[in-house]
Design a protein around this motif. Structure first.
Motif, PDB file in Angstrom:
ATOM      1  N   LEU C 162      -3.232   2.961   7.695  1.00  0.00           N
ATOM      2  CA  LEU C 162      -3.257   1.674   6.975  1.00  0.00           C
ATOM      3  C   LEU C 162      -3.952   1.817   5.627  1.00  0.00           C
ATOM      4  O   LEU C 162      -3.444   1.350   4.589  1.00  0.00           O
ATOM      5  CB  LEU C 162      -4.000   0.667   7.860  1.00  0.00           C
ATOM      6  CG  LEU C 162      -3.788  -0.806   7.540  1.00  0.00           C
ATOM      7  CD1 LEU C 162      -2.313  -1.165   7.694  1.00  0.00           C
ATOM      8  CD2 LEU C 162      -4.602  -1.660   8.527  1.00  0.00           C
ATOM      9  N   GLU C 163      -5.085   2.449   5.641  1.00  0.00           N
ATOM     10  CA  GLU C 163      -5.841   2.644   4.391  1.00  0.00           C
ATOM     11  C   GLU C 163      -5.083   3.544   3.435  1.00  0.00           C
ATOM     12  O   GLU C 163      -5.119   3.345   2.219  1.00  0.00           O
ATOM     13  CB  GLU C 163      -7.235   3.203   4.707  1.00  0.00           C
ATOM     14  CG  GLU C 163      -8.166   2.089   5.194  1.00  0.00           C
ATOM     15  CD  GLU C 163      -9.446   2.622   5.829  1.00  0.00           C
ATOM     16  OE1 GLU C 163      -9.819   3.795   5.553  1.00  0.00           O
ATOM     17  OE2 GLU C 163     -10.073   1.893   6.612  1.00  0.00           O
ATOM     18  N   ARG C 167      -4.028   2.740  -0.425  1.00  0.00           N
ATOM     19  CA  ARG C 167      -4.390   3.639  -1.520  1.00  0.00           C
ATOM     20  C   ARG C 167      -3.149   4.064  -2.287  1.00  0.00           C
ATOM     21  O   ARG C 167      -3.151   4.132  -3.514  1.00  0.00           O
ATOM     22  CB  ARG C 167      -5.106   4.858  -0.930  1.00  0.00           C
ATOM     23  CG  ARG C 167      -6.213   5.386  -1.851  1.00  0.00           C
ATOM     24  CD  ARG C 167      -7.053   6.461  -1.180  1.00  0.00           C
ATOM     25  NE  ARG C 167      -7.968   5.861  -0.236  1.00  0.00           N
ATOM     26  CZ  ARG C 167      -7.986   6.161   1.050  1.00  0.00           C
ATOM     27  NH1 ARG C 167      -7.189   7.046   1.572  1.00  0.00           N
ATOM     28  NH2 ARG C 167      -8.851   5.540   1.841  1.00  0.00           N
ATOM     29  N   GLU C 168      -2.068   4.317  -1.613  1.00  0.00           N
ATOM     30  CA  GLU C 168      -0.810   4.731  -2.264  1.00  0.00           C
ATOM     31  C   GLU C 168      -0.278   3.657  -3.204  1.00  0.00           C
ATOM     32  O   GLU C 168       0.400   3.943  -4.185  1.00  0.00           O
ATOM     33  CB  GLU C 168       0.252   5.016  -1.174  1.00  0.00           C
ATOM     34  CG  GLU C 168       0.213   6.448  -0.662  1.00  0.00           C
ATOM     35  CD  GLU C 168       1.049   6.631   0.597  1.00  0.00           C
ATOM     36  OE1 GLU C 168       2.047   5.897   0.790  1.00  0.00           O
ATOM     37  OE2 GLU C 168       0.683   7.506   1.415  1.00  0.00           O
ATOM     38  N   HIS C 169      -0.614   2.418  -2.825  1.00  0.00           N
ATOM     39  CA  HIS C 169      -0.135   1.322  -3.663  1.00  0.00           C
ATOM     40  C   HIS C 169      -1.193   0.855  -4.650  1.00  0.00           C
ATOM     41  O   HIS C 169      -1.159  -0.264  -5.133  1.00  0.00           O
ATOM     42  CB  HIS C 169       0.335   0.167  -2.788  1.00  0.00           C
ATOM     43  CG  HIS C 169       1.631   0.488  -2.105  1.00  0.00           C
ATOM     44  ND1 HIS C 169       1.671   1.234  -0.936  1.00  0.00           N
ATOM     45  CD2 HIS C 169       2.906   0.249  -2.464  1.00  0.00           C
ATOM     46  CE1 HIS C 169       2.935   1.403  -0.590  1.00  0.00           C
ATOM     47  NE2 HIS C 169       3.729   0.828  -1.506  1.00  0.00           N
ATOM     48  N   ASN C 173     -10.025   0.348  -2.842  1.00  0.00           N
ATOM     49  CA  ASN C 173     -10.865  -0.230  -1.810  1.00  0.00           C
ATOM     50  C   ASN C 173     -10.268  -1.571  -1.435  1.00  0.00           C
ATOM     51  O   ASN C 173     -10.279  -2.512  -2.224  1.00  0.00           O
ATOM     52  CB  ASN C 173     -12.297  -0.392  -2.369  1.00  0.00           C
ATOM     53  CG  ASN C 173     -13.248  -0.882  -1.293  1.00  0.00           C
ATOM     54  OD1 ASN C 173     -12.857  -1.611  -0.392  1.00  0.00           O
ATOM     55  ND2 ASN C 173     -14.500  -0.506  -1.423  1.00  0.00           N
ATOM     56  N   PHE C 174      -9.729  -1.687  -0.295  1.00  0.00           N
ATOM     57  CA  PHE C 174      -8.984  -2.873   0.117  1.00  0.00           C
ATOM     58  C   PHE C 174      -9.859  -4.107   0.132  1.00  0.00           C
ATOM     59  O   PHE C 174      -9.453  -5.174  -0.342  1.00  0.00           O
ATOM     60  CB  PHE C 174      -8.380  -2.649   1.505  1.00  0.00           C
ATOM     61  CG  PHE C 174      -7.341  -3.672   1.861  1.00  0.00           C
ATOM     62  CD1 PHE C 174      -7.711  -4.821   2.576  1.00  0.00           C
ATOM     63  CD2 PHE C 174      -6.034  -3.524   1.449  1.00  0.00           C
ATOM     64  CE1 PHE C 174      -6.751  -5.765   2.878  1.00  0.00           C
ATOM     65  CE2 PHE C 174      -5.079  -4.494   1.748  1.00  0.00           C
ATOM     66  CZ  PHE C 174      -5.427  -5.620   2.467  1.00  0.00           C
ATOM     67  N   LYS C 175     -11.099  -3.944   0.568  1.00  0.00           N
ATOM     68  CA  LYS C 175     -12.004  -5.089   0.659  1.00  0.00           C
ATOM     69  C   LYS C 175     -12.287  -5.650  -0.733  1.00  0.00           C
ATOM     70  O   LYS C 175     -12.170  -6.853  -0.964  1.00  0.00           O
ATOM     71  CB  LYS C 175     -13.303  -4.647   1.331  1.00  0.00           C
ATOM     72  CG  LYS C 175     -14.241  -5.801   1.666  1.00  0.00           C
ATOM     73  CD  LYS C 175     -15.488  -5.308   2.370  1.00  0.00           C
ATOM     74  CE  LYS C 175     -16.456  -6.465   2.543  1.00  0.00           C
ATOM     75  NZ  LYS C 175     -17.736  -5.996   3.073  1.00  0.00           N
TER      76      LYS C 175
END
Lengths: 32, 158, 200
Positions: C162-163, C167-169, C173-175
């Protein structure tokens, strides 16, 4: 009486070996 | 020291010698006096044959007994066994008359071997289990660790 | 009391007394047979003398006399021979142990010692069985652990996956991105509200 003595003495000589043979077979089987 | 076979032969020969000496020609002739006086040469001849035949029969019987009982070999064997026991003076073991008691000592050496074998395999099994137990403990730690990691990630997402 | 000489019988395969008795009977029989032969020969010789005054009865008496004498000496001499043979030849000395009985000298176990040995063996057998069962249980758990670990690692890998997608997109840092997105959404909402009010 003589026959009894010879019979008993023969058993004393032979039977321990026979009994031992069975005991050894039992122990070997258990080990296996 | 003469062997048993030699003593046996000597004792039998001595017996025969003394018996034939006791049954002397004088005694024989004395008993058969009437015939002796009639036919002295024949008496002598009969006596000689009697002694010769008796001696031969007795020797033949002894040889038969020796052959049937395999005595020669047994005597030699017993001499050898006695020779090997010269150091011990105390009375040796004799059958007790109770078979269950006497069989014990016969079984003991094999039971001792069996005990040794069991001790050995038990020790091997314990060592093997020790290693596997260590792996199991390490595995449990690892699972706990993974569970914690997952929990942390889950909480972060939540 | 009778000494059965059983230990000697164990070695020889016959009792010494019976052996001597057989010899005695055989010797005695030979003696009697020989005497009968002697008597018959003498009687036959006497038949060649028709005028002879010697009767068969006299010859029989002579035979009995000689035989009695011989039998007495025979019994005495045989008694001595028997004694010597039983003591010196057909005898196992008291300090001698036959080879088949050596084990009694080497392992003189009492009833209690023997029982203790058997008990110890029994205990070792039980211990081994317990260890074998424990080993089986441990190995079963190891197998279970492998499966459980594999599942847990799969879950972790899913999180990693998922992470990696984020990152690929371009979302490092998603948060933080999510917070930034939420804040920007709020700002846009505020700007929209402002524009609507000014438009009114």
């Amino acid at each position: 009486f003589d026959e009894l003595i010879v019979e008993t003495a023969t058993k004393r000589k032979q039977w321990p070996k026979k009994i031992l043979m069975h005991a050894i077979q039992t122990m070997k089987a258990e080990q296996e | 020291t003469p062997g048993r076979a030699q003593i046996f032969a000597t004792v039998v020969d001595t017996f025969l010698e003394k018996l034939l000496a006791a049954g002397s020609y004088q005694r024989f002739a004395n008993c058969y006096r009437c015939f002796y006086e009639l036919q002295p040469e024949v008496t002598r001849s009969i006596y000689d044959q009697f002694i010769s035949q008796l001696q031969a029969s007795i020797k033949e019987e002894i040889q038969e007994v020796k052959d049937e009982g395999n005595l020669e070999a047994l005597f030699n064997s017993l001499d050898k066994i006695v020779e090997e026991t010269t150091n011990q003076e105390e009375p040796a073991w004799r059958p007790s008359g109770i078979p269950e008691e006497d069989i014990r000592s016969v079984m003991v050496p094999y039971l001792l071997k069996h005990r040794l074998y069991l001790r050995k395999i038990l020790k091997e099994k314990e060592e093997e289990n020790q290693k596997v137990a260590e792996s199991v403990l390490a595995g449990r730690d690892r699972i706990a660790e993974l569970q914690q990691l997952i929990q942390a990630r889950k909480q972060a997402w939540q | 009391s009778v000494n059965p000489m059983a230990y000697e019988a164990q070695f020889f395969g016959f009792t010494p007394q019976t052996c001597m008795l057989r010899i005695y009977i055989a010797f005695q029989d030979y003696l009697f047979e020989m005497m009968l032969v002697v008597e018959s020969v003498i009687l036959k010789k006497l038949d060649g003398f028709p005028g002879c005054k010697i009767s068969p009865f006299q010859i029989r008496k002579s035979t009995e006399k000689f035989l009695l004498f011989m039998k007495e000496h025979f019994d005495k001499l045989f008694g001595k021979m028997e004694e010597m043979l039983l003591q010196l030849v057909l005898n196992i000395p008291k300090n001698v142990l036959l080879p088949e009985d050596k084990v009694h000298e080497q392992y003189p176990y009492s009833k209690e010692q023997f029982q203790a040995l058997q008990d110890e063996i029994s205990q070792l057998q039980q211990q081994y069985r317990a260890e074998a069962s424990a080993g089986q249980a441990l190995r079963a758990e190891l197998e279970e652990q492998k499966a459980v670990q594999a599942e847990l690692e799969k879950i972790l890998q899913w999180f990693d996956g998922l992470e990696n997608i984020c990152r690929e997109h371009g979302i490092g840092n998603f948060k933080e991105s999510f917070v930034f997105l939420a804040q920007n959404s709020k700002k846009l909402q505020d700007v929209l509200k402002d524009v609507e009010e000014k438009s009114k």
